[in-house]
Design an enzyme around this catalytic site. Sequence first.
Site, PDB file in Angstrom:
ATOM      1  N   ASP A 275      -8.299  10.660   8.631  1.00 35.34           N
ATOM      2  CA  ASP A 275      -7.089  10.596   9.460  1.00 35.34           C
ATOM      3  C   ASP A 275      -6.458   9.216   9.301  1.00 35.34           C
ATOM      4  O   ASP A 275      -6.744   8.503   8.339  1.00 35.34           O
ATOM      5  CB  ASP A 275      -7.394  10.971  10.918  1.00 35.34           C
ATOM      6  CG  ASP A 275      -8.311   9.956  11.581  1.00 35.34           C
ATOM      7  OD1 ASP A 275      -8.597   8.900  10.967  1.00 35.34           O
ATOM      8  OD2 ASP A 275      -8.727  10.209  12.722  1.00 35.34           O
TER       9      ASP A 275
ATOM     10  N   ARG B  43       0.819  -1.217   0.000  1.00 35.89           N
ATOM     11  CA  ARG B  43       0.000   0.000   0.000  1.00 35.89           C
ATOM     12  C   ARG B  43       0.853   1.268   0.000  1.00 35.89           C
ATOM     13  O   ARG B  43       0.540   2.251  -0.662  1.00 35.89           O
ATOM     14  CB  ARG B  43      -0.896  -0.036   1.242  1.00 35.89           C
ATOM     15  CG  ARG B  43      -2.013   0.972   1.234  1.00 35.89           C
ATOM     16  CD  ARG B  43      -2.784   0.973   2.543  1.00 35.89           C
ATOM     17  NE  ARG B  43      -3.325  -0.315   2.943  1.00 35.89           N
ATOM     18  CZ  ARG B  43      -4.386  -0.893   2.376  1.00 35.89           C
ATOM     19  NH1 ARG B  43      -5.014  -0.318   1.391  1.00 35.89           N
ATOM     20  NH2 ARG B  43      -4.811  -2.060   2.807  1.00 35.89           N
TER      21      ARG B  43
ATOM     22  N   HIS C 120     -19.181   8.961   4.003  1.00 40.51           N
ATOM     23  CA  HIS C 120     -19.449   7.593   4.455  1.00 40.51           C
ATOM     24  C   HIS C 120     -20.956   7.434   4.666  1.00 40.51           C
ATOM     25  O   HIS C 120     -21.597   8.313   5.255  1.00 40.51           O
ATOM     26  CB  HIS C 120     -18.693   7.336   5.768  1.00 40.51           C
ATOM     27  CG  HIS C 120     -18.854   5.936   6.255  1.00 40.51           C
ATOM     28  ND1 HIS C 120     -18.203   4.866   5.678  1.00 40.51           N
ATOM     29  CD2 HIS C 120     -19.633   5.424   7.249  1.00 40.51           C
ATOM     30  CE1 HIS C 120     -18.562   3.758   6.292  1.00 40.51           C
ATOM     31  NE2 HIS C 120     -19.419   4.073   7.249  1.00 40.51           N
TER      32      HIS C 120
ATOM     33  N   MET D 196     -12.088   2.854  -3.116  1.00 37.69           N
ATOM     34  CA  MET D 196     -12.147   1.595  -2.373  1.00 37.69           C
ATOM     35  C   MET D 196     -10.791   1.108  -1.859  1.00 37.69           C
ATOM     36  O   MET D 196     -10.623  -0.079  -1.609  1.00 37.69           O
ATOM     37  CB  MET D 196     -12.806   0.506  -3.239  1.00 37.69           C
ATOM     38  CG  MET D 196     -14.212   0.845  -3.681  1.00 37.69           C
ATOM     39  SD  MET D 196     -15.299   1.273  -2.312  1.00 37.69           S
ATOM     40  CE  MET D 196     -15.584  -0.367  -1.643  1.00 37.69           C
ATOM     41  N   ARG D 197      -9.829   1.993  -1.722  1.00 36.18           N
ATOM     42  CA  ARG D 197      -8.552   1.630  -1.117  1.00 36.18           C
ATOM     43  C   ARG D 197      -8.422   2.365   0.214  1.00 36.18           C
ATOM     44  O   ARG D 197      -8.856   3.524   0.326  1.00 36.18           O
ATOM     45  CB  ARG D 197      -7.357   2.046  -1.997  1.00 36.18           C
ATOM     46  CG  ARG D 197      -7.416   1.609  -3.426  1.00 36.18           C
ATOM     47  CD  ARG D 197      -7.473   0.124  -3.619  1.00 36.18           C
ATOM     48  NE  ARG D 197      -6.388  -0.604  -2.981  1.00 36.18           N
ATOM     49  CZ  ARG D 197      -6.391  -1.917  -2.777  1.00 36.18           C
ATOM     50  NH1 ARG D 197      -7.441  -2.642  -3.103  1.00 36.18           N
ATOM     51  NH2 ARG D 197      -5.356  -2.502  -2.212  1.00 36.18           N
TER      52      ARG D 197
ATOM     53  N   ASP E 253     -12.500   5.616   8.791  1.00 32.69           N
ATOM     54  CA  ASP E 253     -13.751   6.322   9.096  1.00 32.69           C
ATOM     55  C   ASP E 253     -13.766   6.908  10.517  1.00 32.69           C
ATOM     56  O   ASP E 253     -14.816   6.926  11.180  1.00 32.69           O
ATOM     57  CB  ASP E 253     -14.964   5.382   8.888  1.00 32.69           C
ATOM     58  CG  ASP E 253     -15.036   4.861   7.457  1.00 32.69           C
ATOM     59  OD1 ASP E 253     -14.688   5.617   6.538  1.00 32.69           O
ATOM     60  OD2 ASP E 253     -15.433   3.700   7.266  1.00 32.69           O
TER      61      ASP E 253
HETATM   62  C1  GRF Z   1     -21.179   6.013  -1.431  1.00 38.47           C
HETATM   63  O1  GRF Z   1     -22.214   5.340  -0.774  1.00 38.47           O
HETATM   64  C2  GRF Z   1     -20.225   6.618  -0.433  1.00 38.47           C
HETATM   65  O2  GRF Z   1     -20.839   6.985   0.761  1.00 38.47           O
HETATM   66  C3  GRF Z   1     -19.274   5.481  -0.179  1.00 38.47           C
HETATM   67  O3  GRF Z   1     -19.132   4.832  -1.412  1.00 38.47           O
HETATM   68  C4  GRF Z   1     -20.287   5.066  -2.217  1.00 38.47           C
HETATM   69  C5  GRF Z   1     -19.802   5.664  -3.495  1.00 38.47           C
HETATM   70  O4  GRF Z   1     -20.826   5.837  -4.440  1.00 38.47           O
HETATM   71  N1  GRF Z   1     -18.041   5.981   0.370  1.00 38.47           N
HETATM   72  P1  GRF Z   1     -20.522   6.624  -5.782  1.00 38.47           P
HETATM   73  O5  GRF Z   1     -19.344   5.923  -6.447  1.00 38.47           O
HETATM   74  O6  GRF Z   1     -20.191   8.037  -5.424  1.00 38.47           O
HETATM   75  O7  GRF Z   1     -21.761   6.501  -6.598  1.00 38.47           O
END
Ligand code: GRF
Length: 202
Positions: A143, A67, A111, A92-93, A147
């Site tokens: 941070d 990472r 989030h 998603m990382r 989350d």
């Molecule tokens: C959203 O639900 C956001 O809260 C989460 O990932 C999702 C992303 O959705 N972190 P998108 O790619 O913005 O449609």
Amino acid sequence: MKKRLAIFLSGRGSNFISIHKNILSGEISNAEIVLVFSNNKNAEGIVYAQNNDLPILIIDHKNFDDRKKFDRSIVDELSSYNIDLICLAGYMRIVSEIIIDSYVNKVINIHPSLLPSFKGMNAQQQAIDYGVRYSGCTVHFVDHGVDTGKIILQDVVEVNSDDDSSSLSEKILAREHILYCKAIDLFCNDKLVIAGDKVIVE
Ligand code: GRF
């Protein structure tokens, strides 16, 4: 000077699209998207960025053994863009300290829960499983934890007895699109003051 935004995404990109549209409409002021970054070249959000002539950077995390090396290459690439704010939008990382320490209080995330409840993946399913009556979304600074950063804004939705993860996600997402843009507008207009562990909205 307009604040220079980098959007980090991995998939659908609906929050990114909402941010871009709100910048175009003036709902978010003093901001411009100068880079859309993804670890996934097939992300739907990247197609929108291409169609809207936004600068794109793709770095595939699979090409790195760890990472930190991956994040180092992102920081190196970002340095020439003079980024004021990184907006994680379905990225998603996990972001390591390599990025966080290079952009202190300049990385924000949205989030789909009322933090500190339901951190991590599948927050909407966690809310359904717990049986909460209300959930929502949170925009926060990022941070070193997952989350755990200082909360900027939150919005609440009701969870009905017939809601499942998908219907709750839909309700929350509609609020996310508004809340994230509000938070970005506040940041870009210097209306967020950090006081210890808290964020004061001026
Ligand atoms: C959203 O639900 C956001 O809260 C989460 O990932 C999702 C992303 O959705 N972190 P998108 O790619 O913005 O449609």
